[in-house]
Design a protein around this motif. Structure first.
Motif, short mmCIF file in Angstrom:
data_model
loop_
_atom_site.label_atom_id
_atom_site.label_comp_id
_atom_site.label_asym_id
_atom_site.label_seq_id
_atom_site.Cartn_x
_atom_site.Cartn_y
_atom_site.Cartn_z
N ASP A 39 58.39 43.44 34.61
CA ASP A 39 58.66 42.53 36.02
C ASP A 39 57.21 42.61 36.86
O ASP A 39 56.89 43.59 37.39
N ALA A 40 57.05 41.25 37.21
CA ALA A 40 56.15 41.12 38.53
C ALA A 40 56.58 41.66 39.76
O ALA A 40 57.87 41.51 40.00
N ARG A 41 55.84 42.63 40.47
CA ARG A 41 56.45 42.90 41.57
C ARG A 41 55.28 43.26 42.75
O ARG A 41 54.16 43.36 42.29
N PRO A 42 55.67 43.07 43.90
CA PRO A 42 54.60 43.32 44.96
C PRO A 42 53.58 44.74 44.47
O PRO A 42 54.05 45.63 44.28
N ALA A 43 52.36 44.54 44.88
CA ALA A 43 51.51 45.69 44.49
C ALA A 43 51.83 46.71 45.59
O ALA A 43 51.79 46.44 46.78
N THR A 44 51.80 48.03 45.20
CA THR A 44 52.04 49.01 45.98
C THR A 44 50.50 49.98 45.96
O THR A 44 50.66 50.89 46.73
N TRP A 87 36.64 33.06 47.37
CA TRP A 87 36.88 33.83 46.47
C TRP A 87 38.00 34.67 46.95
O TRP A 87 37.66 35.70 47.86
N PRO A 88 39.37 34.72 46.76
CA PRO A 88 40.25 35.62 47.19
C PRO A 88 40.18 36.95 46.41
O PRO A 88 40.31 36.87 45.23
N ASP A 89 39.97 37.92 47.01
CA ASP A 89 39.78 39.45 46.33
C ASP A 89 41.12 39.54 45.54
O ASP A 89 42.13 39.35 45.94
N ILE A 90 40.81 40.19 44.43
CA ILE A 90 41.82 40.68 43.30
C ILE A 90 42.52 41.65 44.16
O ILE A 90 42.06 42.67 44.87
N CYS A 122 47.52 40.33 35.16
CA CYS A 122 48.76 39.77 35.39
C CYS A 122 48.69 38.94 36.62
O CYS A 122 48.66 39.26 37.78
N PRO A 123 48.86 37.60 36.37
CA PRO A 123 48.75 36.67 37.43
C PRO A 123 49.48 36.68 38.58
O PRO A 123 49.22 36.31 39.56
N ALA A 124 50.96 36.97 38.06
CA ALA A 124 52.24 36.90 39.04
C ALA A 124 51.79 38.09 40.31
O ALA A 124 52.16 37.89 41.07
N ALA A 125 51.20 39.16 39.86
CA ALA A 125 50.85 40.28 40.92
C ALA A 125 49.36 40.37 41.36
O ALA A 125 49.02 41.16 42.03
N ASP A 126 48.58 39.41 40.69
CA ASP A 126 47.09 39.37 40.69
C ASP A 126 46.53 40.93 40.66
O ASP A 126 45.97 41.23 41.38
N ALA A 127 46.98 41.28 39.39
CA ALA A 127 46.51 42.56 39.22
C ALA A 127 45.83 42.99 37.92
O ALA A 127 46.14 42.45 36.92
N VAL A 128 44.82 43.79 38.01
CA VAL A 128 44.08 44.14 36.75
C VAL A 128 44.21 45.56 36.52
O VAL A 128 43.99 46.34 37.44
N GLY A 157 37.99 37.65 34.29
CA GLY A 157 37.66 36.24 33.89
C GLY A 157 39.03 35.47 33.96
O GLY A 157 39.12 34.31 34.42
N HIS A 158 40.14 36.42 33.61
CA HIS A 158 41.43 35.87 33.76
C HIS A 158 41.81 35.38 35.17
O HIS A 158 42.50 34.33 35.37
N ALA A 159 41.17 36.33 36.09
CA ALA A 159 41.64 36.25 37.31
C ALA A 159 40.90 34.79 38.02
O ALA A 159 41.23 34.30 38.78
N VAL A 160 39.71 34.63 37.49
CA VAL A 160 38.85 33.59 37.86
C VAL A 160 39.50 32.29 37.57
O VAL A 160 39.96 31.39 37.98
#
Length: 461
Positions: A39-44, A87-90, A122-128, A157-160
């Motif tokens: 599940d996508a969830r807010p990054a902690t 550019w919004p930081d990852i 994961c684009p839903a959480a903008d996480a690598v 690159g996926h974040a781009v």
């Protein structure tokens, strides 16, 4: 998602080392996808990087930390320059201890162990996130820092893509944005980033032409299994397609990557054309392969050099043995116009990489013979460059041949691997090659011939 690294070491690498060729394994298995369980969830985790503080200098963890910082800084500058947007930081970079059953999973998956041998965006959480216990140390051991850098550059690159709205566009029209196209874009953006790291080195991230080849070898390791077609949902690209996308980004910049579409991007991987080809894994026995190449390359040769006899394959030749050996497992002899083959050496290449790796070496010698036949010198750096290009031109003839001798799935992967591992295809008739060139340049020339034909390889006028 990048994952699964299990390369064997080719037996013939020892020969390449003896010939001063950088030898590293290039047979990885695995795939890349941005579909992850959980599940996508807010990054902690911290917004900069969820990596243990001060990892040992030179370790995979230290390289990963330096890489994420360098990539974030690069895209802060490049994204506005290429696309006119900030550019919004990852949000999250997460190094995950997949061997620790108590480890907190990163966003988008439910268990840390689910990330074993993998990396993803994961684009839903903008996480690598990546496997810090298995994947990254293995890449670092086998390819040096460049192996770590290229995998993280691909995921960024996926974040781009996500920041350019590609995710939403794919949801609206998945046929216009198949998985294989998204993966090619990410490979392309990785090439953009690595070009920058060569131009502006970062402490802790050694990056030069040799490391660029290592990055490509690592990328080759995540090619699709043979027999996957471009339209398959799981398709991510064969070795040729992946390094081609990387090179496009490296040479042409981020705008080239963003402009990729299903209309302007040709993917070369294919399904097996017959049950017989599937049963033998796309590989012919060496002697049968050479018989096909001699006949087919001979017809190709005479079509480009009318009135000249096509080279024949032999185990010897009129040239002294040392002149032949200097060219590698296959050699063009100007004295009799034939191509001599070292069956034992070719058998090693055939067994360790595949049949078309051996065929590519022979095709390069037909290329030198063709240059000689049309009045171009068969020795010197232009001859080596022309041979590599002509090997690609001959291969292009086989890509979609209507019948008879044609490429099997995996053949282009085998050609890419032998071009990365050794300079044999690029040697002239005296056995010399350009010491300033690397696998990157050899593949680029091979690709030019494959896409543009023999006319792009032969001297004009």
């Amino acid at each position: 998602m990048m994952g699964r690294v299990t390369p064997p070491l080719p037996r013939w690498v020892a020969v390449a080392v003896a010939l001063a060729v950088a030898a590293v394994p290039a047979l990885l298995t695995g795939a890349c996808s941005r579909v992850v369980p959980g599940d996508a969830r807010p990054a902690t985790l911290p917004a900069t990087a969820a990596i243990a503080a001060a990892p040992p200098a030179g370790s995979a963890s230290a390289v990963a930390m330096a890489t994420t910082a360098a990539l974030q800084e690069f895209w802060r500058q490049e994204f506005p320059a290429a696309f006119g947007r900030e550019w919004p930081d990852i949000t999250t970079f997460a190094a995950v201890a997949t061997d620790d059953p108590r480890a907190t999973p990163p966003p988008c998956i439910n268990r840390a162990a689910d990330l074993a041998d993998q990396a993803f965006y994961c684009p839903a959480a903008d996480a690598v996130a990546w496997d810090a216990d298995g994947l990254m140390p293995l890449l670092h051991d086998r390819f040096g820092p460049a192996g770590v850098v290229v995998v993280l550059a691909h995921e960024v690159g996926h974040a781009v893509q996500s920041r350019l709205g590609v995710d939403e566009a794919q949801q609206r029209n998945p046929q216009r944005y198949p998985t294989i196209l998204l993966e090619a874009m990410a490979d392309c953006y990785a090439g953009v980033a690595i070009a920058h790291l060569l131009d502006e080195p970062v402490a802790g991230l050694p990056m030069g032409p040799a490391e660029r080849d290592e990055a490509m070898r690592a990328l080759v390791g995540f090619r699709d299994p043979i027999g996957v077609a471009p339209g398959d949902r799981s398709a991510h690209g064969n070795a040729f397609d992946r390094v081609s996308a990387f090179q496009d980004g490296y040479r042409d910049g981020a705008a080239r990557c963003a402009d990729m579409t299903v209309d302007n991007r040709v993917f070369t991987q294919r399904r097996f054309g017959s049950e017989a080809d599937l049963a033998r894994g796309g590989n012919l026995p060496l002697r049968e392969l050479l018989a096909f190449v001699e006949d087919d390359a001979g017809r190709w040769f005479t079509g480009l050099a009318p009135g000249r006899d096509a080279p024949r394959l032999s185990a010897g030749g009129a040239c002294p043995p040392e002149r032949l050996t200097a060219q590698g497992p296959a050699a063009y002899c100007p004295d009799d116009g034939d191509v001599a083959v070292d069956l034992a050496a070719l058998e090693d290449v055939h067994g360790d990489i595949g049949d078309f790796a051996a065929a590519a070496l022979v095709a390069g010698r037909y290329g030198v013979a063709l240059l000689d036949a049309v009045g171009a010198a068969p020795v010197g750096r232009p001859a080596g460059a022309g041979a590599t290009c002509l090997a690609g031109a001959y291969t292009g003839r086989l890509l979609d041949a209507p019948d008879g001798f044609r490429l099997s799935p995996g053949d282009l992967d085998e050609a890419v691997q032998v071009l990365l591992l050794a300079d044999w295809v690029a040697r002239d008739a005296a056995g010399a090659s350009n010491p300033a060139e690397h696998g990157f340049e050899r593949i680029a020339r091979f690709r030019t011939g494959l896409l543009d034909g023999a006319g792009s390889c032969l001297p004009q006028g």
